[in-house]
Design an enzyme around this catalytic site. Structure first.
Site: not given
Length: 398
Positions: A61, A114, A187, A212
């Site tokens: 983690r 987005y 972004d 992406k």
């Protein structure tokens, strides 16, 4: 546009293969460390590594050899001091944002972003006492006007989803950094590091949905953050540590396999998209095309200045006839796939108003030029004539 040789020299293949971890077998392809935890040598090293997780591996983690290798490659691609790998693009966005803001703060973000990022700012952070102002970030004066004494974050998505508006990162960075205590996060998912490097232009951190273009094959869900080591360390501990948007080792490994072909894929995405945008712009059933490589695009000049090696593989188009016409086209394409993602080697089509941006009201969408007859196209690397023929036959059925 000329090839950016500096970018190619810094391609992720030149980044350290295994980071600080040296495997016993020198495999050509990094092994997958599919383990949740790591054996520690002794009490003192266990204490140290649990408190300095960027110095070794304790628990997956906090980090793993595969994520460590990926993070170094991302940092190299984005010309940043450090990188952080996360389980999704929204995991990267929310972690980066939460590392900056607190209750009572004010955020400025773009009017076209987005849909889920929009929801984060408007539906979630508001419950935590965070205020926001939406502005057209292509106009730096609007960003400046929106800044308040309690503004701590300016968030820019460029190219913007789905209208491909390009914001001038350097101009916004100059504006933001003329004020004390404000962070600029960009972004850059639609561009990928191959086409745009926000850190070089003054951004404090850059985020990507690595699902992406970085992966390119639709095989993983992942996100990345890049920036100064001090900021990335803060994102990792305590935010990633406590929120748990952890990328697993196998997904990190898959992502790196896709990244090996980033440059050559982006070249084909860009060349195909330019030809299709030019063709669509002349089609009688298309009302408007949104592609930053077209001189008709309102932010074409900024794109020419800011992007290198091309203008990307994303575009949107307004089809005459509204949603009924969209339905006809989307139900009849044969090479394009109806899917709500992007950046794959395969071409995809979606209806932004009812899919990625459904959380916005019709009035908000229309004000942002997201109209009912608008489709978003993610142009793949197939033969461009096949893609044009597919769109042509579907449009002919309207």
């Amino acid at each position: 546009m000329g090839i950016n040789t500096d970018l190619l020299h810094k391609h992720q293949l030149h980044a350290p293969l295994f980071g600080d971890y040296k495997p016993v077998a020198k495999a050509h392809i990094s092994p997958i460390y599919q383990t949740s935890t790591y054996i520690l040598d002794d009490f003192d090293s266990a204490v140290y590594l649990n408190q300095h997780v960027d110095k070794g591996f304790v628990y997956s983690r906090f980090g793993s050899p595969n994520c460590d290798e990926l993070e170094k490659k991302i940092a190299s691609l984005e010309h940043a001091e450090a990188g952080l790998a996360l389980a999704s693009g929204l995991g990267a966005i929310s972690t980066a944002v939460m590392s900056v803001i607190k209750s009572g703060d004010h955020v400025v973000f773009g009017d076209v972003i987005y849909g889920c990022t929009y929801t984060l700012f408007t539906h979630i952070l508001t419950h935590m006492g965070v205020e926001y102002t939406r502005v057209d970030t292509t106009k730096v004066e609007e960003v400046e006007k929106a800044i308040k004494p309690n503004t701590t974050l300016v968030y820019v998505e460029t190219p913007a989803n789905p209208t491909l508006k390009i914001s001038d990162i350097q101009a916004i960075a100059d504006c933001v950094h003329s004020h004390k205590g404000i962070t600029l996060i960009v972004d850059s998912t639609f561009a990928s590091p191959y086409l745009q490097n926000p850190i070089d232009l003054g951004a404090d951190m850059v985020v990507h949905s690595a699902t992406k273009y970085l992966n390119g094959h639709g095989t993983v869900t992942a996100g990345v953050i890049a920036g100064p080591k001090e900021r990335i360390d803060k994102c990792r501990m305590p935010y990633l540590q406590c929120f748990g948007a952890v990328l697993d080792p196998f997904a990190a490994w898959l992502l790196m396999q896709g990244m090996k072909t980033l440059g050559i894929r982006m070249e084909r995405h860009c060349s195909n998209a330019m030809k299709i945008a030019q063709w669509l712009e002349k089609h009688p059933k298309i009302e408007h095309v949104y592609y930053p490589g077209l001189p008709s695009h309102p932010t074409y000049e900024i794109a020419k200045k800011q992007m290198h090696n091309g203008f990307g593989g994303m575009m949107s188009a307004d089809i005459k006839g509204g949603e009924d016409a969209v339905r006809t086209v989307m139900n009849n394409v044969k090479v394009f796939s109806l899917a709500t993602s992007l950046g794959n080697v395969d071409s995809l089509i979606q209806h932004s108003p009812s899919m990625s941006h459904f959380d916005m009201t019709p009035e908000e969408r229309h004000a942002a030029s997201i109209f009912d007859g608008q489709v978003r196209l993610s142009i793949g690397i197939e033969d461009v004539e096949d893609l044009i023929a597919d769109l042509d036959q579907a449009l002919a059925l309207i």
